[in-house]
Design an enzyme around this catalytic site. Sequence first.
Site, PDB file in Angstrom:
ATOM      1  N   GLN A  27       0.877  -1.175   0.000  1.00  0.00           N
ATOM      2  CA  GLN A  27       0.000   0.000   0.000  1.00  0.00           C
ATOM      3  C   GLN A  27       0.912   1.222   0.000  1.00  0.00           C
ATOM      4  O   GLN A  27       2.055   1.142   0.413  1.00  0.00           O
ATOM      5  CB  GLN A  27      -0.861   0.035   1.259  1.00  0.00           C
ATOM      6  CG  GLN A  27      -1.592  -1.272   1.556  1.00  0.00           C
ATOM      7  CD  GLN A  27      -2.441  -1.208   2.826  1.00  0.00           C
ATOM      8  OE1 GLN A  27      -3.651  -1.057   2.755  1.00  0.00           O
ATOM      9  NE2 GLN A  27      -1.789  -1.307   3.969  1.00  0.00           N
ATOM     10  N   HIS A  58     -11.465   5.428  17.158  1.00  0.00           N
ATOM     11  CA  HIS A  58     -11.017   4.212  17.845  1.00  0.00           C
ATOM     12  C   HIS A  58     -11.883   3.887  19.063  1.00  0.00           C
ATOM     13  O   HIS A  58     -12.165   2.724  19.330  1.00  0.00           O
ATOM     14  CB  HIS A  58      -9.526   4.327  18.224  1.00  0.00           C
ATOM     15  CG  HIS A  58      -8.631   4.244  17.023  1.00  0.00           C
ATOM     16  ND1 HIS A  58      -7.788   5.262  16.634  1.00  0.00           N
ATOM     17  CD2 HIS A  58      -8.472   3.256  16.103  1.00  0.00           C
ATOM     18  CE1 HIS A  58      -7.147   4.911  15.526  1.00  0.00           C
ATOM     19  NE2 HIS A  58      -7.541   3.703  15.184  1.00  0.00           N
ATOM     20  N   ASP A  82      -1.800   0.653  13.318  1.00  0.00           N
ATOM     21  CA  ASP A  82      -1.348   1.878  13.978  1.00  0.00           C
ATOM     22  C   ASP A  82      -1.443   1.776  15.501  1.00  0.00           C
ATOM     23  O   ASP A  82      -0.870   2.596  16.214  1.00  0.00           O
ATOM     24  CB  ASP A  82      -2.167   3.077  13.471  1.00  0.00           C
ATOM     25  CG  ASP A  82      -3.665   2.837  13.584  1.00  0.00           C
ATOM     26  OD1 ASP A  82      -4.174   2.775  14.710  1.00  0.00           O
ATOM     27  OD2 ASP A  82      -4.330   2.695  12.536  1.00  0.00           O
ATOM     28  N   ASP A 132      -2.268 -12.336   6.428  1.00  0.00           N
ATOM     29  CA  ASP A 132      -3.557 -12.040   5.839  1.00  0.00           C
ATOM     30  C   ASP A 132      -4.665 -12.371   6.846  1.00  0.00           C
ATOM     31  O   ASP A 132      -4.766 -13.513   7.307  1.00  0.00           O
ATOM     32  CB  ASP A 132      -3.656 -12.910   4.579  1.00  0.00           C
ATOM     33  CG  ASP A 132      -4.944 -12.692   3.831  1.00  0.00           C
ATOM     34  OD1 ASP A 132      -6.024 -12.827   4.440  1.00  0.00           O
ATOM     35  OD2 ASP A 132      -4.877 -12.391   2.632  1.00  0.00           O
ATOM     36  N   GLY A 133      -5.495 -11.381   7.169  1.00  0.00           N
ATOM     37  CA  GLY A 133      -6.543 -11.550   8.177  1.00  0.00           C
ATOM     38  C   GLY A 133      -7.559 -12.622   7.817  1.00  0.00           C
ATOM     39  O   GLY A 133      -8.052 -13.355   8.682  1.00  0.00           O
ATOM     40  N   ASP A 150     -10.463  -3.428  11.907  1.00  0.00           N
ATOM     41  CA  ASP A 150     -10.104  -2.029  11.690  1.00  0.00           C
ATOM     42  C   ASP A 150      -9.386  -1.939  10.349  1.00  0.00           C
ATOM     43  O   ASP A 150      -8.167  -1.792  10.291  1.00  0.00           O
ATOM     44  CB  ASP A 150      -9.201  -1.567  12.848  1.00  0.00           C
ATOM     45  CG  ASP A 150      -8.833  -0.097  12.743  1.00  0.00           C
ATOM     46  OD1 ASP A 150      -9.479   0.622  11.965  1.00  0.00           O
ATOM     47  OD2 ASP A 150      -7.901   0.327  13.450  1.00  0.00           O
ATOM     48  N   THR A 152      -9.120  -0.771   5.994  1.00  0.00           N
ATOM     49  CA  THR A 152      -9.224   0.405   5.120  1.00  0.00           C
ATOM     50  C   THR A 152     -10.520   0.296   4.309  1.00  0.00           C
ATOM     51  O   THR A 152     -11.231  -0.708   4.397  1.00  0.00           O
ATOM     52  CB  THR A 152      -8.041   0.432   4.143  1.00  0.00           C
ATOM     53  OG1 THR A 152      -8.008  -0.827   3.458  1.00  0.00           O
ATOM     54  CG2 THR A 152      -6.717   0.625   4.864  1.00  0.00           C
ATOM     55  N   ASP A 153     -10.809   1.318   3.507  1.00  0.00           N
ATOM     56  CA  ASP A 153     -11.940   1.216   2.582  1.00  0.00           C
ATOM     57  C   ASP A 153     -11.705  -0.013   1.703  1.00  0.00           C
ATOM     58  O   ASP A 153     -10.558  -0.326   1.385  1.00  0.00           O
ATOM     59  CB  ASP A 153     -12.007   2.432   1.638  1.00  0.00           C
ATOM     60  CG  ASP A 153     -12.337   3.739   2.362  1.00  0.00           C
ATOM     61  OD1 ASP A 153     -12.272   3.769   3.599  1.00  0.00           O
ATOM     62  OD2 ASP A 153     -12.648   4.715   1.666  1.00  0.00           O
TER      63      ASP A 153
HETATM   64  N1  AG3 Z   1      -9.621   2.591   9.053  1.00  0.00           N
HETATM   65  C1  AG3 Z   1     -10.794   3.137   8.417  1.00  0.00           C
HETATM   66  C2  AG3 Z   1     -10.498   4.415   7.684  1.00  0.00           C
HETATM   67  C3  AG3 Z   1     -11.387   4.662   6.563  1.00  0.00           C
HETATM   68  C4  AG3 Z   1     -11.286   6.070   6.103  1.00  0.00           C
HETATM   69  N2  AG3 Z   1     -11.754   6.241   4.779  1.00  0.00           N
HETATM   70  C5  AG3 Z   1     -11.483   7.314   4.010  1.00  0.00           C
HETATM   71  N3  AG3 Z   1     -10.798   8.293   4.465  1.00  0.00           N
HETATM   72  N4  AG3 Z   1     -11.951   7.334   2.792  1.00  0.00           N
HETATM   73  C6  AG3 Z   1      -8.912   3.432   9.935  1.00  0.00           C
HETATM   74  C7  AG3 Z   1      -7.704   2.793  10.507  1.00  0.00           C
HETATM   75  C8  AG3 Z   1      -7.320   3.499  11.744  1.00  0.00           C
HETATM   76  N5  AG3 Z   1      -6.852   2.599  12.728  1.00  0.00           N
END
Ligand code: AG3
Length: 271
Positions: A27, A58, A82, A132-133, A150, A152-153
């Site tokens: 990424q 969080h 994180d 891999d989760g 938790d 990402t999109d």
């Molecule tokens: N995970 C979800 C963040 C999604 C935000 N989406 C966006 N900005 N389009 C966050 C991880 C933090 N631990």
Amino acid sequence: MRFVERYNGSGLILDVERLIYEFRGIQNIQIFETKSFGKMLVIDGKVQFTERDEAFYHEMLVHPVMMVHENPRRVLVIGGGDGGAVREILKHNPREVVVVEIDENVVRACRRYVGIDRGALDDERVGIKFEDGFKFVRYCNTHFDVIIVDGTDPNPVSQVLTSREFYDCCARICEYFVTQSQSPFVQSEHFKSIYRNAKFKNKAVYLGFVPSYPHGLWSYLIGSDVRDIFIDLEVLRERFEERGIETVYYTPEVHVSAFALPRWVKDVLSK
Ligand code: AG3
């Protein structure tokens, strides 16, 4: 300098002082110093957190699910490299937290340049696995009190974490499950498909406010095949007191009210 994240014809603008760090691996990871939101983690162009409002996210990801369990001892986190979620989980004094993060670089970068985990990732009860989760839950044969996703999109790396198969695997090995479920307003297709795919016997969506996420309104989905999701306010108040938890956003009252959905959000889910 200016950071912009776009969502279909609208977006977020944050003034930034400088780019602190960048790494292109599985990424694209960037850490910025912003003018008014503190440090910010961006993955593939999308804001993951800013120091100023990460606790809003969080806390609402972690505390509702941890509070409905009377004694959460073993917790699994998928993603969350994180360490912000782990920091909140440790407030409930669990025995063991397993973090399964696919991208080692997220952990390395956040530890070195941000530190929102405030030492949580180095706690002796916390173990981190870089894998891999989905594979982890599919082949897992131990039990967790709580699973917290938790991610990402949905993108080519993470979309499996919104699949029916993934949720089924989680349901098999935990009592309670929670995942962030995107913006109901600008990502209603993702939001809906997460809700549909998560075939828990009991499930519910709740909302929270995260200013640095798409238009500020964020959703979460909690599920369980074996337990109730709704707990009396009195019980929540007692537990909150007993566990001595300190927060900036979550309270037992916020917990209960977060499940009250505006009509249009209910409509998105039912259509
Ligand atoms: N995970 C979800 C963040 C999604 C935000 N989406 C966006 N900005 N389009 C966050 C991880 C933090 N631990």
